[in-house]
Design an enzyme around this catalytic site. Structure first.
Site, PDB file in Angstrom:
ATOM      1  N   HIS A  51      31.844  67.131  25.969  1.00 32.66           N
ATOM      2  CA  HIS A  51      32.520  68.121  25.103  1.00 32.66           C
ATOM      3  C   HIS A  51      33.036  69.361  25.853  1.00 32.66           C
ATOM      4  CE1 HIS A  51      28.278  70.009  24.407  1.00 32.66           C
ATOM      5  NE2 HIS A  51      28.890  70.656  25.377  1.00 32.66           N
ATOM      6  N   HIS A  76      26.355  76.722  21.544  1.00 35.33           N
ATOM      7  CA  HIS A  76      26.250  77.397  22.848  1.00 35.33           C
ATOM      8  C   HIS A  76      26.078  78.899  22.716  1.00 35.33           C
ATOM      9  CE1 HIS A  76      27.956  73.493  23.875  1.00 35.33           C
ATOM     10  NE2 HIS A  76      27.681  73.721  25.145  1.00 35.33           N
ATOM     11  N   HIS A 116      25.793  68.058  34.518  1.00 36.69           N
ATOM     12  CA  HIS A 116      26.527  69.257  34.933  1.00 36.69           C
ATOM     13  C   HIS A 116      25.615  70.466  34.968  1.00 36.69           C
ATOM     14  CE1 HIS A 116      27.007  69.449  30.513  1.00 36.69           C
ATOM     15  NE2 HIS A 116      27.597  70.627  30.549  1.00 36.69           N
ATOM     16  N   GLU A 137      22.059  68.361  27.854  1.00 36.22           N
ATOM     17  CA  GLU A 137      22.797  67.950  26.650  1.00 36.22           C
ATOM     18  C   GLU A 137      22.714  66.447  26.390  1.00 36.22           C
ATOM     19  OE1 GLU A 137      26.166  71.504  26.589  1.00 36.22           O
ATOM     20  OE2 GLU A 137      26.700  69.559  27.430  1.00 36.22           O
TER      21      GLU A 137
HETATM   22  C1  DHB Z   1      31.611  73.015  30.649  1.00 36.95           C
HETATM   23  C2  DHB Z   1      30.781  72.020  30.133  1.00 36.95           C
HETATM   24  C3  DHB Z   1      30.063  72.218  28.953  1.00 36.95           C
HETATM   25  O1  DHB Z   1      29.204  71.306  28.410  1.00 36.95           O
HETATM   26  C4  DHB Z   1      30.174  73.412  28.268  1.00 36.95           C
HETATM   27  O2  DHB Z   1      29.502  73.547  27.115  1.00 36.95           O
HETATM   28  C5  DHB Z   1      30.980  74.423  28.777  1.00 36.95           C
HETATM   29  C6  DHB Z   1      31.704  74.215  29.957  1.00 36.95           C
HETATM   30  C7  DHB Z   1      32.419  72.818  31.896  1.00 36.95           C
HETATM   31  O3  DHB Z   1      32.204  71.860  32.644  1.00 36.95           O
HETATM   32  O4  DHB Z   1      33.318  73.622  32.141  1.00 36.95           O
HETATM   33 FE    FE Z   2      28.085  72.133  26.628  1.00 32.11          FE
END
Ligand code: DHB
Ligand code: FE
Length: 273
Positions: free
Chosen positions: A4, A51, A185, A232
């Site tokens: 997302h 978030h 990530h 997540e």
């Molecule tokens: C990014 C990924 C995310 O899950 C998020 O909530 C905000 C930013 C990203 O990779 O930029």
């Molecule tokens: Fe996110």
């Protein structure tokens, strides 16, 4: 289940889905669109993580269920065009809430709820184009902002409890379950930019027919393997918990990177569908 990343919303707004950077990601949804056209769900239950938009450090529920008439995206800025509000399904929401509480999940009930990119981007990915979103929605937010976070096992059980609720809903409806977030990530700190392809592919494999293999990981272990925001994956685990044991993989796509994130989409179907 799908990633997302907010930048995806930017790409959709600029209409650059076909550019080389974006194409391998967006074309992963072609088969999903064909499947949605076939099965035509009328309602979608979305496990997502807020978030810090609707809930922040001052008050943060572990599990929150939307019971609003509609949900406005109020995320990000970035000069993106406004996304029309997402229609709710208060009837199904209240049924889920009643069923969950009877099932010992004492959720927060939200008659007003703003949604962020974790809800809006997947909706845009699943039903691209204005006016092509023929579904009502029930957002379910899982806390990934303030520790302690719920465990993988707890999220899986929440998903199973939501499935029991959906099955006992009297109205004749076709409900799609979505989990949004991940895959690996980390947006900040020493490991910013961290991606773990091996672990992502392991998760995508195990989610199909051995989700129990993921339930033994503590949240610390998940964060070690997938990065801070890779936690997540809990949303994917919740969504998987809402499916039957014999769910089948209908389609999957994995692509690195979009922004800072290893992205994936995994389409599972219960045997009867
Ligand atoms: C990014 C990924 C995310 O899950 C998020 O909530 C905000 C930013 C990203 O990779 O930029
Ligand atoms: Fe996110």
């Amino acid at each position: 289940m799908t990633s997302h990343v907010p930048a995806i919303g930017g790409a959709i707004a600029r209409g650059v889905e076909g550019e080389p950077y974006w194409k391998p990601f967006f074309e992963g949804f072609d088969k999903v669109h064909a499947w949605l056209d076939e099965v035509r769900p009328d309602t979608v239950v979305v496990f997502y993580n807020d978030h810090g938009l609707n809930f922040f450090l001052d008050k943060i529920p572990t599990f929150a269920v939307g019971a609003a008439l509609s949900y406005q995206n109020a995320d990000e800025g970035w000069g993106l065009p406004e996304v029309p509000p997402f229609p709710g399904s208060p009837q199904l929401s209240w049924h889920i809430i009643e069923s969950l509480v009877a099932d010992e999940f004492d959720v927060t009930m939200c008659q007003e709820m703003l949604v962020d990119h974790a809800f809006a981007v997947p909706m845009q990915l699943l039903w691209p184009g204005a006016g092509r979103r023929p579904v009502k929605t029930v957002p379910i937010a899982i806390n990934t902002v303030q520790h302690p976070l719920p465990s993988a096992t707890r999220c899986f059980k929440l998903g199973a409890a939501v499935a029991r609720a959906v099955e006992s809903f009297e109205a004749d409806s076709r409900v799609l379950i979505v989990g949004t977030g991940g895959l690996s990530h980390q947006l900040d700190g020493e490991r910013a930019g961290f991606i773990n392809k091996q672990f992502d592919l392991f998760c995508m494999e195990k989610l199909v027919n051995e989700p129990e293999a993921l339930l033994g990981y503590s949240n610390r272990e998940l964060i070690e393997r997938a990065g801070t925001q890779g936690i997540e994956i809990l949303m994917w685990i919740a969504a998987r918990g809402a499916m039957t044991h014999g769910a089948q993989r209908l389609h999957s796509n994995y692509h690195i990177p979009i922004s800072n994130t290893a992205t994936g989409v995994l389409l599972l179907g219960n045997p009867a569908t």
